[in-house]
Scaffold this motif. Sequence first.
Motif, short mmCIF file in Angstrom:
data_model
loop_
_atom_site.label_atom_id
_atom_site.label_comp_id
_atom_site.label_asym_id
_atom_site.label_seq_id
_atom_site.Cartn_x
_atom_site.Cartn_y
_atom_site.Cartn_z
N LYS A 109 0.82 -1.22 0.00
CA LYS A 109 0.00 0.00 0.00
C LYS A 109 0.85 1.26 0.00
CE LYS A 109 -4.37 -1.59 1.54
NZ LYS A 109 -5.65 -0.98 1.64
N LYS A 110 1.94 1.24 -0.80
CA LYS A 110 2.78 2.42 -0.98
C LYS A 110 2.72 2.82 -2.45
CE LYS A 110 6.04 1.44 2.71
NZ LYS A 110 7.46 1.28 3.07
N TYR A 111 2.37 4.08 -2.71
CA TYR A 111 2.22 4.59 -4.05
C TYR A 111 3.16 5.76 -4.26
CZ TYR A 111 -2.00 1.76 -3.99
OH TYR A 111 -2.87 0.72 -3.90
N THR A 112 3.77 5.84 -5.43
CA THR A 112 4.76 6.87 -5.73
C THR A 112 4.18 7.86 -6.74
OG1 THR A 112 6.47 5.22 -5.39
CG2 THR A 112 7.14 7.27 -6.42
N PHE A 113 4.33 9.16 -6.45
CA PHE A 113 3.83 10.22 -7.31
C PHE A 113 4.92 11.25 -7.57
CE2 PHE A 113 0.04 8.76 -5.04
CZ PHE A 113 -0.82 8.53 -6.09
N LEU A 114 4.88 11.87 -8.74
CA LEU A 114 5.68 13.04 -9.03
C LEU A 114 4.85 14.23 -8.57
CD1 LEU A 114 8.31 13.87 -10.48
CD2 LEU A 114 6.95 14.21 -12.52
N VAL A 115 5.43 15.08 -7.70
CA VAL A 115 4.66 16.16 -7.09
C VAL A 115 5.32 17.51 -7.38
CG1 VAL A 115 3.72 14.72 -5.25
CG2 VAL A 115 5.85 15.91 -4.87
N HIS A 116 4.59 18.58 -7.10
CA HIS A 116 5.08 19.94 -7.27
C HIS A 116 6.28 20.16 -6.35
CE1 HIS A 116 5.04 24.34 -7.36
NE2 HIS A 116 4.33 24.21 -8.48
N THR A 117 7.28 20.89 -6.82
CA THR A 117 8.50 21.06 -6.03
C THR A 117 8.29 21.89 -4.77
OG1 THR A 117 9.10 22.93 -7.45
CG2 THR A 117 10.05 20.79 -7.98
N ASP A 118 7.24 22.72 -4.71
CA ASP A 118 6.97 23.53 -3.52
C ASP A 118 6.01 22.85 -2.55
OD1 ASP A 118 8.61 25.54 -4.41
OD2 ASP A 118 6.99 26.67 -5.36
N ASP A 156 -11.30 8.87 -3.59
CA ASP A 156 -12.31 8.62 -2.58
C ASP A 156 -11.98 7.37 -1.76
OD1 ASP A 156 -13.81 10.79 -3.37
OD2 ASP A 156 -14.90 9.64 -4.88
N GLY A 157 -12.20 7.45 -0.45
CA GLY A 157 -12.00 6.31 0.44
C GLY A 157 -10.57 6.02 0.78
N VAL A 158 -9.65 6.92 0.46
CA VAL A 158 -8.23 6.71 0.72
C VAL A 158 -7.83 7.48 1.97
CG1 VAL A 158 -5.91 7.16 -0.18
CG2 VAL A 158 -7.69 6.35 -1.71
N LYS A 159 -7.15 6.79 2.89
CA LYS A 159 -6.63 7.41 4.10
C LYS A 159 -5.11 7.25 4.10
CE LYS A 159 -10.75 6.31 6.74
NZ LYS A 159 -11.27 5.48 7.83
N VAL A 160 -4.41 8.36 4.24
CA VAL A 160 -2.95 8.36 4.17
C VAL A 160 -2.37 8.17 5.57
CG1 VAL A 160 -0.93 9.71 3.55
CG2 VAL A 160 -2.96 9.81 2.13
N LYS A 161 -1.45 7.23 5.68
CA LYS A 161 -0.77 6.98 6.95
C LYS A 161 0.47 7.87 7.07
CE LYS A 161 1.43 3.22 9.50
NZ LYS A 161 1.77 1.79 9.45
N SER A 162 1.30 7.89 6.01
CA SER A 162 2.51 8.72 6.04
C SER A 162 2.92 9.09 4.63
CB SER A 162 3.66 7.98 6.73
OG SER A 162 4.05 6.86 5.96
N VAL A 163 3.77 10.13 4.55
CA VAL A 163 4.28 10.61 3.26
C VAL A 163 5.79 10.80 3.40
CG1 VAL A 163 4.23 12.48 1.57
CG2 VAL A 163 2.13 11.80 2.72
N ASN A 164 6.54 10.23 2.47
CA ASN A 164 7.98 10.44 2.39
C ASN A 164 8.28 11.16 1.09
OD1 ASN A 164 8.14 8.98 4.72
ND2 ASN A 164 8.95 7.13 3.78
N THR A 165 9.12 12.21 1.14
CA THR A 165 9.43 12.98 -0.06
C THR A 165 10.90 12.87 -0.41
OG1 THR A 165 9.79 14.97 1.24
CG2 THR A 165 7.58 14.64 0.32
N ILE A 166 11.18 12.97 -1.72
CA ILE A 166 12.54 12.88 -2.23
C ILE A 166 12.74 14.01 -3.23
CG2 ILE A 166 14.21 11.45 -3.48
CD1 ILE A 166 11.56 9.40 -2.52
N VAL A 223 3.65 7.66 -0.87
CA VAL A 223 2.50 7.79 0.01
C VAL A 223 2.13 6.40 0.52
CG1 VAL A 223 0.09 8.50 0.15
CG2 VAL A 223 1.68 9.78 -1.28
N THR A 224 2.11 6.24 1.85
CA THR A 224 1.71 4.98 2.47
C THR A 224 0.29 5.12 2.97
OG1 THR A 224 4.01 4.65 3.19
CG2 THR A 224 2.32 3.28 4.24
N LEU A 225 -0.56 4.16 2.60
CA LEU A 225 -1.96 4.17 3.00
C LEU A 225 -2.16 3.32 4.24
CD1 LEU A 225 -3.67 3.73 -0.48
CD2 LEU A 225 -2.97 5.83 0.65
#
Length: 99
Positions: free
Chosen positions: A26-35, A50-60, A84-86
């Motif tokens: 349940k870990k998903y990787t996204f390209l996100v805005h730099t800010d 919908d229906g997604v609850k995030v447990k933690s977020v790690n950024t690189i 993003v870990t759900l």
Amino acid sequence: MANVQYYDTIIAPVVTEKSMSMMGDKKYTFLVHTDANKTMIKEAVEKMFDGVKVKSVNTINVLGKNKRRGAVTGRTAASKKAIVTLTEDSKDIEIFEGI
């Protein structure tokens, strides 16, 4: 810092072998805005899916690569990735289902 809305935060999903293997945990990787910060990324994922609850977020922060074209040197654009870990009781994200 720029005024980044939740729909501007997530740019695209990252589709690699490593990111696909992490989906079982349940870990998903996204390209996100730099800010974008971790709180903004968490809110964006929970609002967009919908229906997604995030447990933690790690950024690189990914620095751009040095490139040459003849004698001219330059650098590609820098980017930012988020893993993003759900939570266990969360639904899966649908955009990754057909991949």
